[in-house]
Write an enzyme that holds these catalytic residues in place. Structure first.
Site, PDB file in Angstrom:
ATOM      1  N   PHE A  99      -7.372   6.961   3.078  1.00  0.00           N
ATOM      2  CA  PHE A  99      -6.675   6.335   4.199  1.00  0.00           C
ATOM      3  C   PHE A  99      -7.091   4.874   4.365  1.00  0.00           C
ATOM      4  O   PHE A  99      -6.467   4.126   5.100  1.00  0.00           O
ATOM      5  CB  PHE A  99      -6.936   7.099   5.498  1.00  0.00           C
ATOM      6  CG  PHE A  99      -5.991   6.730   6.612  1.00  0.00           C
ATOM      7  CD1 PHE A  99      -4.723   7.283   6.674  1.00  0.00           C
ATOM      8  CD2 PHE A  99      -6.378   5.822   7.592  1.00  0.00           C
ATOM      9  CE1 PHE A  99      -3.843   6.933   7.702  1.00  0.00           C
ATOM     10  CE2 PHE A  99      -5.500   5.469   8.619  1.00  0.00           C
ATOM     11  CZ  PHE A  99      -4.228   6.027   8.670  1.00  0.00           C
ATOM     12  N   ARG A 130       9.878   7.809   6.563  1.00  0.00           N
ATOM     13  CA  ARG A 130       8.909   8.365   5.615  1.00  0.00           C
ATOM     14  C   ARG A 130       8.587   9.832   5.918  1.00  0.00           C
ATOM     15  O   ARG A 130       8.180  10.573   5.028  1.00  0.00           O
ATOM     16  CB  ARG A 130       7.641   7.513   5.672  1.00  0.00           C
ATOM     17  CG  ARG A 130       6.647   7.792   4.558  1.00  0.00           C
ATOM     18  CD  ARG A 130       5.504   6.796   4.572  1.00  0.00           C
ATOM     19  NE  ARG A 130       4.557   7.070   3.502  1.00  0.00           N
ATOM     20  CZ  ARG A 130       4.663   6.628   2.272  1.00  0.00           C
ATOM     21  NH1 ARG A 130       5.687   5.873   1.932  1.00  0.00           N
ATOM     22  NH2 ARG A 130       3.753   6.914   1.354  1.00  0.00           N
ATOM     23  N   PHE A 158       0.834  -1.204   0.000  1.00  0.00           N
ATOM     24  CA  PHE A 158       0.000   0.000   0.000  1.00  0.00           C
ATOM     25  C   PHE A 158       0.867   1.253   0.000  1.00  0.00           C
ATOM     26  O   PHE A 158       0.610   2.221  -0.734  1.00  0.00           O
ATOM     27  CB  PHE A 158      -0.921  -0.019   1.222  1.00  0.00           C
ATOM     28  CG  PHE A 158      -2.158   0.823   1.088  1.00  0.00           C
ATOM     29  CD1 PHE A 158      -2.082   2.202   0.983  1.00  0.00           C
ATOM     30  CD2 PHE A 158      -3.416   0.235   1.088  1.00  0.00           C
ATOM     31  CE1 PHE A 158      -3.219   2.987   0.877  1.00  0.00           C
ATOM     32  CE2 PHE A 158      -4.565   1.008   0.989  1.00  0.00           C
ATOM     33  CZ  PHE A 158      -4.468   2.377   0.871  1.00  0.00           C
ATOM     34  N   PHE A 159       1.927   1.244   0.809  1.00  0.00           N
ATOM     35  CA  PHE A 159       2.821   2.398   0.844  1.00  0.00           C
ATOM     36  C   PHE A 159       3.536   2.587  -0.495  1.00  0.00           C
ATOM     37  O   PHE A 159       3.700   3.722  -0.969  1.00  0.00           O
ATOM     38  CB  PHE A 159       3.854   2.241   1.963  1.00  0.00           C
ATOM     39  CG  PHE A 159       3.333   2.583   3.331  1.00  0.00           C
ATOM     40  CD1 PHE A 159       3.048   3.908   3.669  1.00  0.00           C
ATOM     41  CD2 PHE A 159       3.151   1.601   4.295  1.00  0.00           C
ATOM     42  CE1 PHE A 159       2.576   4.234   4.937  1.00  0.00           C
ATOM     43  CE2 PHE A 159       2.680   1.915   5.566  1.00  0.00           C
ATOM     44  CZ  PHE A 159       2.398   3.233   5.890  1.00  0.00           C
TER      45      PHE A 159
END
Length: 361
Positions: free
Chosen positions: A198, A338, A95-96
């Site tokens: 999200f 990140r 997902f990231f």
């Protein structure tokens, strides 16, 4: 007092938090825990990223551990069977990477590549086994994750997960169109979109295989359960906004609660930060109230029957992991590379991303 005290977990010491982002209530009332499988989880997800060609060997070596993606999931889903947590962690890492590809497609003006990926992800979600060897690593990695996640519960859960993720893909497409057009959504538009970008419902769905129990709709739609669920997710999304505001301003982003407040409510930066923080703190306070309501609801479910006891235990397990979102999200933002924008050579380009897009050169 935690709602589900019989978890197998370890405590975890954490990094120092900048005063501007410090939430004493989290540090005092939400003890951080880490699934005991975490060391193997980190190692296996690193291998999976390489096998799926989602990150190069050099980037995995330099950045994968420091990004703390496995730490994040190992702090959420306490009590999950190891194979469930591994599937969730690999999916989360995917997902990231997908989020980074989406960002790069915006930054580098690659609408054809984005639309191709969007179409392929929809198709892979509906028939993941047919996409396991897709030429685009993002599609193949997604298909691999979905096949594994679909193996834990029943067809009803799988259909619900698919419905929720189709919505996430379309929300990312809306965000793509907003960004290329320079459209800053209003606060209300943003809050609605944010629940989908999200992936609120996805992370809540994943509570169930972690508890090894598919919750009936009556539980999922119970007002107390639903309120607690949304509060833990809104906290995570808005605290992310608070911590990533410098990163997103540097990258000319338009999707951040603080940015919407500045653009549409006429707030100064300092005022918007204060307002986002207020909303974040309100989520914590309201969750503590909702948590008590859900515990009372679980007591009513536990009516003396075997089925009632089993369902009540699952509700308590899910609630306990909702609680864990607060601590895990909080510490993740202060440990993950990140969000360490000031350490990047170029504040607009994360050093761990791949700027190429499959399907369009």
């Amino acid at each position: 007092m935690p709602a589900f005290s019989q978890s197998t977990s370890t405590t975890y010491t954490s990094a120092l938090v900048p005063p501007a982002l410090s939430l004493p209530v989290i540090e005092a009332e939400f003890p951080r825990q880490l699934h005991p499988y975490w060391p193997r989880l980190q190692e296996n997800t690193r291998v999976w990223l390489l096998e799926m060609r989602l990150m190069s060997a050099a980037k995995v070596e330099a950045y994968a551990d420091g990004l703390c993606y496995t730490d994040l999931m190992a702090g959420f889903y306490i009590g999950a069977p190891d194979e469930v947590l591994q599937a969730i962690a690999d999916y989360s890492a995917w997902f990231f990477v997908w989020d980074d590809r989406h960002d790069r497609d915006v930054i580098h003006g690659r609408p054809v590549a984005w639309q191709l990926l969007r179409t392929r992800l929809h198709a892979a979600l509906d028939s993941p086994k047919e996409h396991l060897y897709h030429q685009d690593p993002l599609v193949a990695g997604f298909a691999d994750s979905v096949v594994r996640l679909y193996s834990f519960l029943g067809e009803g859960w799988n259909a619900r997960f698919a419905e929720h993720f189709h919505t996430v893909i379309e929300a990312y497409d809306q965000e793509f169109r907003n960004r290329v057009s320079g459209i800053v959504p209003t606060v209300e538009e943003y809050l609605e979109l944010r629940r989908n970008t999200f992936a609120h419902w996805i992370w809540l769905d994943l509570l169930e295989p972690s508890a090894e129990y598919e919750l009936p709709i009556a539980v999922r739609e119970n007002p107390a359960y639903r309120r607690a669920a949304l509060l833990c997710q809104d906290f995570a999304a808005w605290y992310n906004d608070l911590c990533s505001l410098p990163k997103e301003i540097a990258g000319d982003e338009v999707h951040n609660l603080g940015i919407s407040l500045i653009h549409h409510e006429g707030m100064r930066l300092e005022e918007s930060v204060k307002e986002v923080r207020r909303r974040v703190e309100e989520c914590v306070t309201e969750f503590l109230d909702a948590e008590k309501e859900v515990l009372r609801y679980a007591e009513r479910i536990d009516n003396g029957s075997a089925r009632g006891a089993e369902l009540a235990a699952a509700v308590r397990a899910c609630l306990f992991n909702m609680r864990n979102w607060f601590s895990s999200v909080y510490w993740f933002h202060h440990e993950s590379g990140r969000y360490m924008v000031d350490s990047w050579d170029d504040r607009t380009t994360p050093p761990y991303v791949n700027n190429e897009a499959a399907g369009e050169k």
